[in-house]
Structure formats: structure tokens, C-alpha cells
Enzyme design. Sequence first.
Site, mmCIF file in Angstrom:
data_model
loop_
_atom_site.group_PDB
_atom_site.id
_atom_site.type_symbol
_atom_site.label_atom_id
_atom_site.label_comp_id
_atom_site.label_asym_id
_atom_site.label_seq_id
_atom_site.Cartn_x
_atom_site.Cartn_y
_atom_site.Cartn_z
ATOM 1 N N CYS A 57 2.157 48.169 28.748
ATOM 2 C CA CYS A 57 1.581 49.312 29.470
ATOM 3 C C CYS A 57 1.613 49.051 30.973
ATOM 4 O O CYS A 57 1.221 47.986 31.435
ATOM 5 C CB CYS A 57 0.148 49.535 29.010
ATOM 6 S SG CYS A 57 -0.686 50.849 29.905
ATOM 7 N N CYS A 63 -6.135 48.089 34.775
ATOM 8 C CA CYS A 63 -7.077 48.736 33.853
ATOM 9 C C CYS A 63 -7.850 47.701 33.055
ATOM 10 O O CYS A 63 -7.288 46.710 32.601
ATOM 11 C CB CYS A 63 -6.285 49.647 32.913
ATOM 12 S SG CYS A 63 -7.302 50.431 31.659
ATOM 13 N N GLN A 240 -15.485 54.818 12.994
ATOM 14 C CA GLN A 240 -14.545 53.718 13.198
ATOM 15 C C GLN A 240 -13.491 54.161 14.210
ATOM 16 O O GLN A 240 -13.157 55.342 14.308
ATOM 17 C CB GLN A 240 -13.907 53.301 11.869
ATOM 18 C CG GLN A 240 -14.915 52.781 10.840
ATOM 19 C CD GLN A 240 -15.559 51.444 11.234
ATOM 20 O OE1 GLN A 240 -15.070 50.731 12.102
ATOM 21 N NE2 GLN A 240 -16.692 51.123 10.616
ATOM 22 N N PHE A 267 -26.715 50.446 6.834
ATOM 23 C CA PHE A 267 -26.151 50.830 8.135
ATOM 24 C C PHE A 267 -24.941 51.735 7.861
ATOM 25 O O PHE A 267 -23.816 51.448 8.253
ATOM 26 C CB PHE A 267 -25.751 49.601 8.962
ATOM 27 C CG PHE A 267 -26.876 48.624 9.199
ATOM 28 C CD1 PHE A 267 -27.745 48.782 10.281
ATOM 29 C CD2 PHE A 267 -27.084 47.556 8.338
ATOM 30 C CE1 PHE A 267 -28.778 47.877 10.497
ATOM 31 C CE2 PHE A 267 -28.117 46.652 8.543
ATOM 32 C CZ PHE A 267 -28.968 46.815 9.623
ATOM 33 N N GLU A 287 -29.423 54.483 6.614
ATOM 34 C CA GLU A 287 -28.974 54.512 8.010
ATOM 35 C C GLU A 287 -30.193 54.879 8.868
ATOM 36 O O GLU A 287 -31.060 55.638 8.438
ATOM 37 C CB GLU A 287 -27.838 55.561 8.109
ATOM 38 C CG GLU A 287 -27.599 56.218 9.444
ATOM 39 C CD GLU A 287 -27.124 55.258 10.534
ATOM 40 O OE1 GLU A 287 -26.257 54.406 10.287
ATOM 41 O OE2 GLU A 287 -27.661 55.366 11.668
ATOM 42 N N ASP A 335 -22.962 46.870 7.231
ATOM 43 C CA ASP A 335 -22.097 47.050 8.420
ATOM 44 C C ASP A 335 -22.996 47.257 9.642
ATOM 45 O O ASP A 335 -23.079 48.358 10.185
ATOM 46 C CB ASP A 335 -21.178 48.263 8.186
ATOM 47 C CG ASP A 335 -20.238 48.515 9.359
ATOM 48 O OD1 ASP A 335 -20.129 47.662 10.258
ATOM 49 O OD2 ASP A 335 -19.603 49.589 9.376
ATOM 50 N N CYS A 361 -18.815 43.501 13.614
ATOM 51 C CA CYS A 361 -18.135 43.569 14.922
ATOM 52 C C CYS A 361 -18.580 42.392 15.787
ATOM 53 O O CYS A 361 -18.393 42.414 17.001
ATOM 54 C CB CYS A 361 -18.436 44.894 15.613
ATOM 55 S SG CYS A 361 -20.199 45.217 15.793
HETATM 56 C C1 LIG Z 1 -21.296 49.518 13.058
HETATM 57 S S1 LIG Z 1 -22.048 51.051 12.718
HETATM 58 C C2 LIG Z 1 -21.498 51.307 11.061
HETATM 59 C C3 LIG Z 1 -21.628 52.687 10.523
HETATM 60 C C4 LIG Z 1 -20.855 52.996 9.251
HETATM 61 N N1 LIG Z 1 -20.927 51.919 8.274
HETATM 62 C C5 LIG Z 1 -19.408 53.354 9.543
HETATM 63 O O1 LIG Z 1 -18.529 52.561 9.212
HETATM 64 O O2 LIG Z 1 -19.171 54.422 10.113
HETATM 65 C C6 LIG Z 1 -23.737 50.594 12.584
HETATM 66 C C7 LIG Z 1 -24.655 51.710 12.183
HETATM 67 O O3 LIG Z 1 -25.986 51.150 12.166
HETATM 68 C C8 LIG Z 1 -26.876 52.158 12.581
HETATM 69 N N2 LIG Z 1 -28.102 51.478 13.051
HETATM 70 C C9 LIG Z 1 -28.348 50.927 14.254
HETATM 71 N N3 LIG Z 1 -29.576 50.383 14.276
HETATM 72 C C10 LIG Z 1 -30.129 50.602 13.058
HETATM 73 C C11 LIG Z 1 -31.373 50.283 12.462
HETATM 74 N N4 LIG Z 1 -32.318 49.627 13.152
HETATM 75 N N5 LIG Z 1 -31.596 50.654 11.198
HETATM 76 C C12 LIG Z 1 -30.648 51.308 10.486
HETATM 77 N N6 LIG Z 1 -29.438 51.649 11.009
HETATM 78 C C13 LIG Z 1 -29.179 51.303 12.269
HETATM 79 C C14 LIG Z 1 -26.111 52.912 13.654
HETATM 80 O O4 LIG Z 1 -26.634 54.228 13.833
HETATM 81 C C15 LIG Z 1 -24.703 52.909 13.089
HETATM 82 O O5 LIG Z 1 -24.461 54.057 12.326
#
Ligand SMILES: C[S@@+](CC[C@H](N)C(=O)[O-])C[C@H]1O[C@@H](n2cnc3c(N)ncnc32)[C@H](O)[C@@H]1O
Length: 404
Positions: A57, A63, A240, A267, A287, A335, A361
Site C-alpha cells: 500500500c 498511515c 467481527q 459475551f 450479553e 468471547d 482478542c
Molecule cells: C469480543 S465481543 C464478542 C461478541 C460476539 N461473540 C461476536 O462475535 O459478535 C465481546 C462482547 O462482550 C460484550 N460485553 C462487554 N462487557 C460485558 C460484560 N461486562 N458483560 C457481558 N457482556 C459484555 C460486548 O458488548 C461485546 O458484544
Amino acid sequence: MSYLIERLGHQGDGIAAGPVFAPMTLPGERVSGTAIGTRLTDIRIEEPSARRVAPPCRHFKACGGCQLQHADDVFVADFKEGVVRAALSAHGIETQFLPIATSPARARRRATLSARRTKKAAMAGFHGRASDVIIEIPDCRLLHPDLMRAIPVAEALAQHAGTRKGALDVAVCLSRAGLDVNASGGKALDGPLRALLAQLAGTLDLARLAWDGEVIAMRQAPVQSFGAASVTPPPGAFLQATAEGEAALLADVRTALEGAEWVVDLFAGCGTFALPLAEAHRVHAVEGDAAMTEAMDAGWRQADRLKQLTVEARDLYRRPLLPDELKRFDGAVIDPPRAGAEAQMAQLIRAKVPRVAYVSCNPVTFARDAAMAVAEGYSVDAVRVVDQFRWSSHVELVARLTRI
Ligand SMILES: C[S@@+](CC[C@H](N)C(=O)[O-])C[C@H]1O[C@@H](n2cnc3c(N)ncnc32)[C@H](O)[C@@H]1O
């Protein structure tokens, strides 16, 4: 002065003895430059690494969106796997690594652009390397071709509704109906701004425009497909980063849960995993954000031929599901955000849920949580790095844990 680059740090910078940090260098390279504090500037590569390639790029030098375009794909794969291996081995864990799943170039379906009013009009792009200067990226190799239209959209929003003081953050996501936009950091909403933004949403042909999370215009529902289900996520919801990365994660999650009847998705977001899993398993999805669980529930209700899916909005850091609530499940997906899921993993382990798919992550918090499980009789059967953030130093993974 001359420096030998010894290794790459977690931010993707080369590190020489000192430590001295040298961006866009590789281990084994001899470089010269001027050290300002611990950072090397005016870098010249005197002896290049065999793994060095010409960055694809033309924006790479300025960037901040990519850190590793100067290295070949094998180097990047080894680097990212190495980060996960090191995090696990710090806890004495060795495991099998499945081949990395790297998303192709031009695959990112969501991004946050920075936009600013200028004297003439406006500009939009990513932040520069180690700076908050906006770098324009008309030839970006990361963004999906359909997401490139977000650049003029962000410029138009900044021109009409940005402030002179700060930059506008424009989070953009591709949906089946077009661009789903959530801008923040602009002018405060009032009646005239609302009317102007609603008009702009039409002129710019946006599916949805939200301002600081408040929906201003929804011309078409910005629908996402999760398996057979269609979901309209709330503005700014987690998704994602690439379709390819999501498919790779889901495939390994499915494998990890083979044989399970009733699965808990912790999550769960808007149902990225829960909804496709409901094709084969009963699922309970938990969630923190109620708007997301409502969106998931609505998607499930409209879909055909899915098994039972129940949703629960709950703060899993403060109130993790307890063994009594977990004992009905024979599989779990977890997750969490970067902080990991120490409290919730402790309960999953106490409940002896036999199959766990852990999507992470952050290799450091993943390794910490995996080590807790290993200490209580689980094995880490396989790990795969899923590289949705191609050319960045960011590392994501999916792991299969089972209780022996
Ligand atoms: C890495 S994302 C994964 C979401 C989903 N598994 C996906 O692949 O789209 C982490 C998720 O955790 C939720 N989250 C953050 N803090 C949280 C908490 N204290 N309790 C429950 N969920 C939470 C966020 O809103 C988010 O949707």
C-alpha cells in the site's frame, strides 16, 4: 549510529538493545537512525531481512492503520502465532496450532475513520503512525471495496456537522442494505442539526445514520446475516471485522462443540455464534448490552428451522453465570473483551462444562484464563490464530478446551 533489531514488540515495532524501538523494521536487520528517547527516527535499513517485502500500500509509510506490510505473510503468521505460544508457555501450556486463517486484503467490513473540517471542505482517513494527524487513504488495501464509499461519507459528515476543534469519529459498517454509520465527537444534536443529518443520510444513500449512538435516520434496516437469521444490530454494536474471519472462528467453534446438546454463548454480541449454532444445538446467549440481545432475539424469531434460543442481558463481569445455572450445558462459547473472562471462566470450570470454545482478542488474558482451566483438569486441544486485522500487530485466536 547502527542498531541490530533483535525482535518485534507487541505493537509491531522492531526492538534493538536499549531498548530502542524502530518502526517498520524486522528482526535480524541492521539499521541506522537517530534515537529520540527510546524511538528511532530517520531510519535507514543497512542490512535488510530476507523476510522484508515492498509494502503493497502506498499509504503504509504515513498511515497508522497497518504496522506489518513490510514483512511477508509467513513472517506475520509466525509472529502472531509466536505471541500466542509465548503467552501460553508463560503458564507452562503447550498445544497444537492449526494453520493461521488470514483474511484477504480489502476484506474489512467495518472501520472507524477519523474526519475533520478543513478550510476548503473536509478530510477523512486513519490516524497517522504514532500521531493523531489524519492521513487520507484513497488506495487503502484493508477496506472492503464497498466500504471505500465511507471515506466521502465521513468527509461530508465532518464538513456539515463536525466541529472546528476536534475530529469526528465515524464508525462505518457494511450491511446487506448499505452503509451503517455511527458518528461521534461532532456538533451537539439540536433540531436543525437533526434535520440536516436526516437529509444527508438520504443524499449519501446511507442505510442508517446514528449520531453519538442515537438513530437519526433509518432508511433501510442495516441487516446482518448470522447463518439463516437476519439481525438488525443496534448502532455501534460489535461485529467481527471480516466475513472470512467470522467464518473461520465459527467453523472452529462448531468443531469445539461437536456432540454438545445445549450450549451457552457468553459475551454473545448480536448472535454471531449463537444464531448459527442454533441450527444444531439449543442455545442460551448471554450479553451485557440489552439492545444486542433484543436484536438477536428478534432475528431468531423471524428465522425458520432454528432450535430453541434464549437470551439474557447480564453483566458477566459483575454477575458471572454460576455453576447452578451452568450445569444444564454441555458446551460453552466464550468471547470476552480484551480484559478476558477470569470470573466467568472460574465458574465454567467449577461447573465442569466439558467443551469450551474460547475466542479471544488478547493472548495474555486468554492464556491466564486457559491456565485456570488446565489447573482444574482441562486440556487446550488446539489453537488457531484468526487474523482479521491483517498487517496490524493485533492478534486474535480461537481455542478448543475440553475437560478430560
Ligand atoms: C469480543 S465481543 C464478542 C461478541 C460476539 N461473540 C461476536 O462475535 O459478535 C465481546 C462482547 O462482550 C460484550 N460485553 C462487554 N462487557 C460485558 C460484560 N461486562 N458483560 C457481558 N457482556 C459484555 C460486548 O458488548 C461485546 O458484544
